[in-house]
Enzyme design. Sequence first.
Site, short mmCIF file in Angstrom:
data_model
loop_
_atom_site.label_atom_id
_atom_site.label_comp_id
_atom_site.label_asym_id
_atom_site.label_seq_id
_atom_site.Cartn_x
_atom_site.Cartn_y
_atom_site.Cartn_z
N GLU A 16 0.84 -1.19 0.00
CA GLU A 16 0.00 0.00 0.00
C GLU A 16 0.89 1.25 0.00
O GLU A 16 0.41 2.35 0.27
CB GLU A 16 -0.98 0.01 1.18
CG GLU A 16 -0.36 -0.03 2.54
CD GLU A 16 -1.40 0.19 3.63
OE1 GLU A 16 -2.12 1.19 3.57
OE2 GLU A 16 -1.49 -0.68 4.53
N CYS A 39 -3.45 -3.19 4.31
CA CYS A 39 -2.54 -4.21 4.85
C CYS A 39 -2.98 -5.64 4.53
O CYS A 39 -2.35 -6.60 4.96
CB CYS A 39 -2.42 -4.07 6.36
SG CYS A 39 -1.95 -2.43 6.88
N HIS A 61 -2.58 -9.61 12.28
CA HIS A 61 -2.01 -8.40 11.68
C HIS A 61 -1.54 -7.53 12.85
O HIS A 61 -2.25 -7.38 13.85
CB HIS A 61 -3.07 -7.68 10.85
CG HIS A 61 -2.66 -6.30 10.44
ND1 HIS A 61 -1.45 -6.05 9.82
CD2 HIS A 61 -3.26 -5.10 10.57
CE1 HIS A 61 -1.34 -4.76 9.59
NE2 HIS A 61 -2.43 -4.15 10.03
N1 CAA Z 1 1.89 4.39 30.45
C1 CAA Z 1 1.36 3.25 29.97
N2 CAA Z 1 0.40 3.26 28.99
C2 CAA Z 1 0.01 4.44 28.49
C3 CAA Z 1 0.56 5.67 28.97
C4 CAA Z 1 1.53 5.61 30.00
N3 CAA Z 1 2.07 6.70 30.47
N4 CAA Z 1 -0.05 6.67 28.27
C5 CAA Z 1 -0.92 6.09 27.42
N5 CAA Z 1 -0.88 4.76 27.55
C6 CAA Z 1 -1.64 3.76 26.79
C7 CAA Z 1 -3.10 4.13 26.59
O1 CAA Z 1 -3.87 3.80 27.73
C8 CAA Z 1 -3.43 3.28 25.37
O2 CAA Z 1 -3.59 1.94 25.74
P1 CAA Z 1 -5.05 1.27 25.63
O3 CAA Z 1 -5.44 1.36 24.20
O4 CAA Z 1 -4.79 -0.13 26.07
O5 CAA Z 1 -5.93 2.06 26.53
C9 CAA Z 1 -2.15 3.33 24.54
O6 CAA Z 1 -1.12 3.73 25.46
C10 CAA Z 1 -2.19 4.32 23.40
O7 CAA Z 1 -2.61 5.52 23.91
P2 CAA Z 1 -3.58 6.46 23.09
O8 CAA Z 1 -4.75 5.70 22.59
O9 CAA Z 1 -3.83 7.69 23.87
O10 CAA Z 1 -2.57 6.77 21.87
P3 CAA Z 1 -2.68 7.73 20.66
O11 CAA Z 1 -3.76 8.73 20.77
O12 CAA Z 1 -1.30 8.22 20.50
O13 CAA Z 1 -3.11 6.79 19.43
C11 CAA Z 1 -3.15 5.05 17.88
C12 CAA Z 1 -2.79 5.45 19.30
C13 CAA Z 1 -4.62 5.36 17.60
C14 CAA Z 1 -2.92 3.59 17.68
C15 CAA Z 1 -2.24 5.85 16.89
O14 CAA Z 1 -0.92 5.46 17.08
C16 CAA Z 1 -2.59 5.64 15.44
O15 CAA Z 1 -3.47 6.32 14.91
N6 CAA Z 1 -1.90 4.69 14.73
C17 CAA Z 1 -2.14 4.42 13.33
C18 CAA Z 1 -3.44 3.69 13.09
C19 CAA Z 1 -3.37 2.22 13.44
O16 CAA Z 1 -2.31 1.64 13.60
N7 CAA Z 1 -4.55 1.60 13.54
C20 CAA Z 1 -4.64 0.19 13.80
C21 CAA Z 1 -5.85 -0.42 13.15
S1 CAA Z 1 -5.84 -0.07 11.40
C22 CAA Z 1 -4.79 -1.28 10.75
O17 CAA Z 1 -4.58 -2.28 11.36
C23 CAA Z 1 -4.17 -1.05 9.43
C24 CAA Z 1 -2.77 -0.57 9.67
O18 CAA Z 1 -1.83 -1.35 9.75
C25 CAA Z 1 -2.57 0.88 9.79
#
Ligand code: CAA
Length: 391
Positions: free
Chosen positions: A79, A111, A233
């Site tokens: 992709e 993916c 995945h």
């Molecule tokens: N200590 C320990 N854990 C902590 C922490 C700390 N100090 N601060 C935050 N966390 C935890 C949160 O609780 C959360 O865990 P949970 O989900 O278990 O609650 C985790 O860290 C992530 O925190 P946030 O959700 O606040 O993180 P974020 O806003 O930065 O976003 C994300 C995370 C949405 C995955 C972002 O990285 C993102 O958009 N990634 C790209 C999209 C993606 O990968 N999507 C996956 C499905 S789509 C797919 O599979 C296709 C693909 O490959 C892209």
Amino acid sequence: MKIGIDKMGFATSQYVLEMADLALARHVDPAKFSKGLLLDSLSITPISEDIVTLAASAANDILTQADKQAIDMVIVATESGIDQSKAAAVYVHQLLGIQPFARAIEMKEACYSATAALDYAKLHVEKHPQAKVLVIASDIAKYGIGTAGESTQGAGSIAMLISADPAILVLNDQRLAQTRDIMDFWRPNYSLVPYVNGLFSTKQYLDMLQTTWTEYQKRYDTSLADYAAFCFHIPFPKLALKGFHKISDKTLSSAHSQRLKENFEHSIAYSQKIGNCYSGSLYLGLLSLLENSQQLKAGDAIAFFSYGSGAVAEIFTGYLVDGFQKQLKPQQRMTELAQRKRLSVAEYETLFFEEAQLDAKGNANFKEYQTGPFAFTAIEQHQRIYKKRTN
Ligand code: CAA
């Protein structure tokens, strides 16, 4: 006829970004990345390492001259394509020296597409049992500096040789796909980075896992008890862990639950050091499982959950073949990962996001960077130039 994965090769970048360094620079608690996402580091590519060079390197690792004569189809699943028309597989076919009477194509659905490619390869070998098909999942996951997805970037390529009487894994016929028209992650032609509804994407991933797995079990009269491992995945390892919890089965013996848990941990080990490689990440999970688990044996069944945003998901299964361990290189893998050059955050920001600066005639040269055995060295009159390194 038994058809499946005969060989597996892997390539990633020569550069790495440590999550602890990224956390410091972005003023984030390092535990968010290490515990919240279960990530240690991300593979970072320079401009001269793209999906073609990674794909060729991954396949170069495994192919013999006899394989190159037997391969009559090359499929690159990606992709992060480099051309709207010409398939990356055509470049890869040439770089590897595969015999000319072969089909070379690119497949896309976020993916997911390597999973469709594997099925196409299997159907092809069913009709032509002497043929071998080279399926390569090759991607560079790039979200942009300071974005929510920045911590889930990465790069890598997995090459799989599909043949009759495979030496690693036989693919079963029982497969089940699901399609939903959703906007969780997409990249329009005019954008270098994807648009992402991050939280929504994780919910869809988990829901498509649960609904597909429920239906799969019903249709094929099977359950978790039939499997030694479940590969997911892995956009980031924590989401795969949530997936693992989602499909957990309380009726399993504690010994079997423990075995599944240990195998799950082995399956995410490489992704924790590499990050996301989109279409390849499910198969990187398989390689990681096979190279790190000491307890798997011939006949063990493995289930797979493939997910591509947009979205298409699929569950399929396979079982291990006697002597599969002989096809693996765990030591080489760990050495290669450890040898990646550590980048500062400032270096990563420059290196990962560098774009070709074309002159009026469509020419561009790049600085020399470390790459694997193949390099994307220049653009001449809008044509990409690839070279095999001689050293
Ligand atoms: N200590 C320990 N854990 C902590 C922490 C700390 N100090 N601060 C935050 N966390 C935890 C949160 O609780 C959360 O865990 P949970 O989900 O278990 O609650 C985790 O860290 C992530 O925190 P946030 O959700 O606040 O993180 P974020 O806003 O930065 O976003 C994300 C995370 C949405 C995955 C972002 O990285 C993102 O958009 N990634 C790209 C999209 C993606 O990968 N999507 C996956 C499905 S789509 C797919 O599979 C296709 C693909 O490959 C892209």
